[in-house]
Write an enzyme that holds these catalytic residues in place. Structure first.
Site, short mmCIF file in Angstrom:
data_model
loop_
_atom_site.label_atom_id
_atom_site.label_comp_id
_atom_site.label_asym_id
_atom_site.label_seq_id
_atom_site.Cartn_x
_atom_site.Cartn_y
_atom_site.Cartn_z
N GLU A 1 1.01 -1.08 -0.04
CA GLU A 1 0.05 -0.01 0.09
C GLU A 1 0.83 1.27 -0.01
O GLU A 1 0.71 2.16 -0.49
CB GLU A 1 -1.01 -0.15 0.94
N HIS B 1 -10.87 -4.96 9.52
CA HIS B 1 -11.46 -4.54 8.08
C HIS B 1 -12.59 -4.02 8.05
O HIS B 1 -13.18 -3.98 7.24
CB HIS B 1 -11.88 -6.28 7.51
C1 LIG Z 1 -2.04 -4.97 3.97
C2 LIG Z 1 -3.18 -5.62 3.27
N1 LIG Z 1 -3.54 -5.52 2.02
C3 LIG Z 1 -4.31 -6.45 1.45
C4 LIG Z 1 -4.77 -7.19 2.13
C5 LIG Z 1 -5.92 -8.15 1.29
N2 LIG Z 1 -5.35 -9.38 1.21
C6 LIG Z 1 -5.75 -10.39 1.91
S1 LIG Z 1 -5.05 -11.65 1.47
C7 LIG Z 1 -4.60 -11.22 0.29
C8 LIG Z 1 -3.47 -11.92 -0.72
C9 LIG Z 1 -2.34 -12.61 0.06
O1 LIG Z 1 -1.58 -13.57 -0.80
P1 LIG Z 1 -0.62 -14.36 -0.26
O2 LIG Z 1 0.44 -13.40 0.77
O3 LIG Z 1 0.22 -15.02 -1.50
O4 LIG Z 1 -1.28 -15.25 0.71
P2 LIG Z 1 -2.27 -16.23 0.31
O5 LIG Z 1 -3.76 -15.90 0.58
O6 LIG Z 1 -2.00 -16.56 -1.22
O7 LIG Z 1 -2.00 -17.74 1.03
C10 LIG Z 1 -4.68 -9.80 0.16
C11 LIG Z 1 -4.33 -8.90 -1.05
C12 LIG Z 1 -4.54 -7.40 3.45
N3 LIG Z 1 -5.00 -8.42 4.15
N4 LIG Z 1 -3.54 -6.72 4.04
#
Ligand SMILES: Cc1ncc(C[n+]2csc(CCOP(=O)(O)OP(=O)(O)O)c2C)c(N)n1
Ligand SMILES: [Mg+2]
Lengths: 327, 342
Positions: A60, A129
């Site tokens: 972000e 959230h």
């Molecule tokens: C700071 C922040 N930005 C965005 C999100 C929204 N978000 C939740 S899970 C996710 C994807 C995460 O991907 P990854 O780290 O590869 O983990 P996975 O879910 O694939 O296990 C996002 C963008 C968040 N929770 N926190």
């Protein structure tokens, strides 16, 4: 005019401004292939291509910082943060840079970015959230903060924000996306930033609100009307700059004021509005100003607990009766 | 099949930690993996039936998580997990009932009493530290936990887990740098499932392996097949030993796949092909664990049916128990904002 959802109104504003101005582009997590967390930019990738609809890594601070950089040199980015809660990860860029560059460099730099965020609770997404901390962002001079409560305002304000030369923090309440309303389809339909709006006329009490709580206030006003109480409902639409003209005029008529916000009461919008009204219209008040706000707790996940903590229509009705000294 | 050649090779090379696992431990690993899978499947089903508001799954990650958990001393070592770590926390000793109570946000939910979202695992008796929703924020905290262990002269290590997408955040880089400078006893386990919601890994990083990033901070970075529970176990045993004996942190990248949507709010058909998903389903970590056990003669059909029966009994019990459990009282919403007055 056409009837559309809040979501469609936002989409339409973005699309029109992207056609109007080549310098406008969108970037954020999941805005491309996925079409945005709330499907606002669905179809945009195919329509505008990867250059103008940019999926970013989960970072972000870079989303906002890079938008600021691109804006400083003449582009007009619309940066999307998945939720307002994640804007805290970009706080340094927003507070120490975006909001201040124009002033610190004596007006030689402008930062015409729009930071779109989804805010609000009520969907069982837990404490980190579901916040409504727009007031935090409104604290900083140099950053405009806009939070529409109807589809028409959403469209007109977003278009105005994109055309504005100042940075605009644009808050879309997650539970408003499916709200429907009449929306002008004119390409140059704009709603001015920094102007509040009387959404319902009334003579007995003034209710000031914005964003999702506008809908709650209007619902409360409808129910109060059944009991013979006519509430005037004012929609702030913009938190900074804050327009108090309509509020003061209304209080001069009704002599009673209730402010409804979804965020916490402490140091909130209600506190600011109440303070300004005592400065500008103290003699017209017949009762202390009442604030309706979220319980002073991180928002819980369990539905019952969450609803208990969020301001409800019944709370607004209670507050109105309090300022009218009705038991 | 265990061929004569492999037997000969095993006889010549020193046994890896995985090779020294007893049959009982191997079957326990399988049990926990299957338990996580079946519990997870049930949670999806409950969500589809409208009985819970949200579910985020650990499916496909079971080998990475169980392999990691078995290398730790549960209740002694600290764990700062992320939302996919259902198999990890089950393997450490959390129960299906506890996780179901959290899914339904019941008063008895041991993580939060219904305050926090499900899958934000926290359980102090097992030293499982509750995480929050902004991604990767557990990394700096895990560094601090490891710092505290070192500060107090304790030999506990800290494991923290995260997805690959969230390593684009500064917190990841800042945390690794710190831990490495101070040689802190922490293991960073990246569960690389190749997607961050809809965004494939090439949109998240320009390096072929996440583990390559370790070089920048001067700590070992190891890539492991995250669908092979024993391979993960071996890598983790080494990383844990290094951390426990003053050798500092390790970044482990377990390569795996998420065969289901990101969460109950996602539809993954919009961003990846069914063929791709099918390819990975054929390499499912549970299938591979079953093959491994069968090759060793540990999982005849009857045995397998028996394990499944026990697993399903636990899942059914947890579902019934949690559904019947009382909700928190509405006024519970109002506390505990601050620590009790002393
Ligand atoms: C700071 C922040 N930005 C965005 C999100 C929204 N978000 C939740 S899970 C996710 C994807 C995460 O991907 P990854 O780290 O590869 O983990 P996975 O879910 O694939 O296990 C996002 C963008 C968040 N929770 N926190
Ligand atoms: Mg991932």
């Amino acid at each position: 005019m056409a009837t559309m959802t809040f979501r469609e109104a936002i989409s339409q504003a973005l699309r029109e401004e992207m056609y109007r101005d080549e310098r406008v582009f969108i970037m954020g997590e999941e805005v491309g292939k996925w079409g945005g967390t709330y499907a606002v930019t669905r179809g945009f990738l195919d329509e505008f291509g990867e250059k103008r609809v940019r999926d970013t890594p989960i970072a972000e601070s870079v989303i906002v910082g890079a938008a600021a950089g691109a804006a400083i040199v003449g582009l007009r980015p619309v940066a999307e943060l998945m939720t307002i809660n994640f804007a805290f990860l970009a706080m340094d860029q927003i507070v120490n840079h975006v909001a201040k560059l124009h002033y610190m460099f004596n007006g030689q730099i402008t930062v015409p970015i729009v930071i779109r965020v989804v805010g609000g609770g009520g969907r069982q997404l837990g404490a980190t959230h579901s916040q409504s901390p727009e007031v935090v962002f409104a604290h900083f001079p140099g950053l405009k903060v806009v939070a529409p409560g109807t589809p028409a305002d959403a469209k007109g304000l977003l278009k105005a924000a994109i055309r504005d030369d100042d940075p605009v923090f644009f808050v879309e309440h997650a539970t408003l996306y499916s709200v429907r309303g009449e929306v002008p389809e004119d390409d140059d339909y704009l709603v001015p930033i920094g102007v509040s709006d009387v959404k319902r006329q009334g003579k007995d009490v003034t209710i000031v609100s914005y964003s999702k709580m506008l809908q709650v206030a209007l619902e409360a006003a409808n129910r109060l009307a059944e009991e013979g109480i006519e509430a005037e409902v004012i929609d702030l639409r913009t938190l900074r700059p804050l327009d108090t003209r309509a509020i003061v005029e209304s209080v001069q008529k009704t002599n009673r004021l209730v402010v409804v916000e979804e965020g916490w009461r402490a140091y909130g919008v209600g506190a600011e509005v109440a303070s300004r009204v005592t400065e500008l219209a103290f003699d017209h008040l017949d009762a202390p100003v009442r604030r309706v706000a979220q319980a002073e707790v991180p928002l819980p996940y369990n539905r019952r607990l969450e609803q208990m903590a969020l301001p409800q229509v019944a709370d607004v009705i209670r507050a109105v009766k309090d300022v009218m000294y009705i038991k | 099949m265990v061929t004569e050649a492999t037997l000969a090779r095993e006889a010549m090379t020193p046994a890896t930690p995985a090779q020294q696992l007893s049959e009982e431990r191997l079957l326990q690993m399988y049990y926990k993996m299957l338990l996580a899978r079946k519990l997870d499947e049930r949670m999806w089903a409950l969500h589809r039936q409208g009985r819970c508001a949200f579910h985020i799954s650990g499916m496909g990650h079971e080998a990475a998580q169980v392999g990691a958990a078995f290398a730790l001393r549960p209740g002694h070592d600290w764990v700062h997990p992320y939302y996919r770590d259902i198999a990890l926390v089950l393997a450490l000793g959390m129960t299906p009932r506890q996780l179901m109570l959290a899914l339904f946000a019941k008063a008895e939910d041991p993580s939060s009493g219904g305050r926090q979202m499900p899958s934000h695992f926290g359980y102090p008796p097992l030293k499982i530290v509750s995480g929050s929703s902004p991604v990767i924020t557990q990394v700096p905290q895990a560094v601090g936990i490891a710092l505290a262990s070192k500060y107090r002269g304790e030999d506990a290590v800290t494991l923290t887990c995260f997805g690959e997408g969230s390593t684009s955040q500064g917190d990841f880089h800042e945390g690794l740098n710190w831990a490495s400078i101070h040689k802190l006893p922490v293991i960073f386990l990246c569960e690389n499932n190749q997607y961050a919601i809809s965004e494939p890994v090439h949109k998240q990083m320009a390096v072929p392996n996440l583990a390559d990033r370790a070089v920048a901070y001067g700590l070992p970075g190891v890539v492991v097949d995250g669908n092979d529970v024993l391979a993960v176990y071996d890598v983790m045993v080494e990383a844990v030993a290094r951390a426990r004996h003053g050798g500092g942190p390790t970044l482990v990248e377990a390569k795996t796949y998420r065969p289901v949507p990101h969460s109950s709010d996602d539809d993954d058909r919009s961003y990846r092909s069914r063929e791709e998903v099918a390819y990975w389903k054929a390499r499912d970590p549970i299938l591979r664990c079953e093959q491994m056990l069968a090759e060793r003669g540990l999982l005849a059909e009857a045995k397998r049916a028996d394990v499944l029966k026990r697993v399903m009994a636990e899942v059914d019990d947890a579902t019934e128990y949690a559904q019947a459990a009382p909700d928190p009282a509405p006024e519970d919403a109002l506390y505990p904002v601050f620590a009790p007055r002393r």
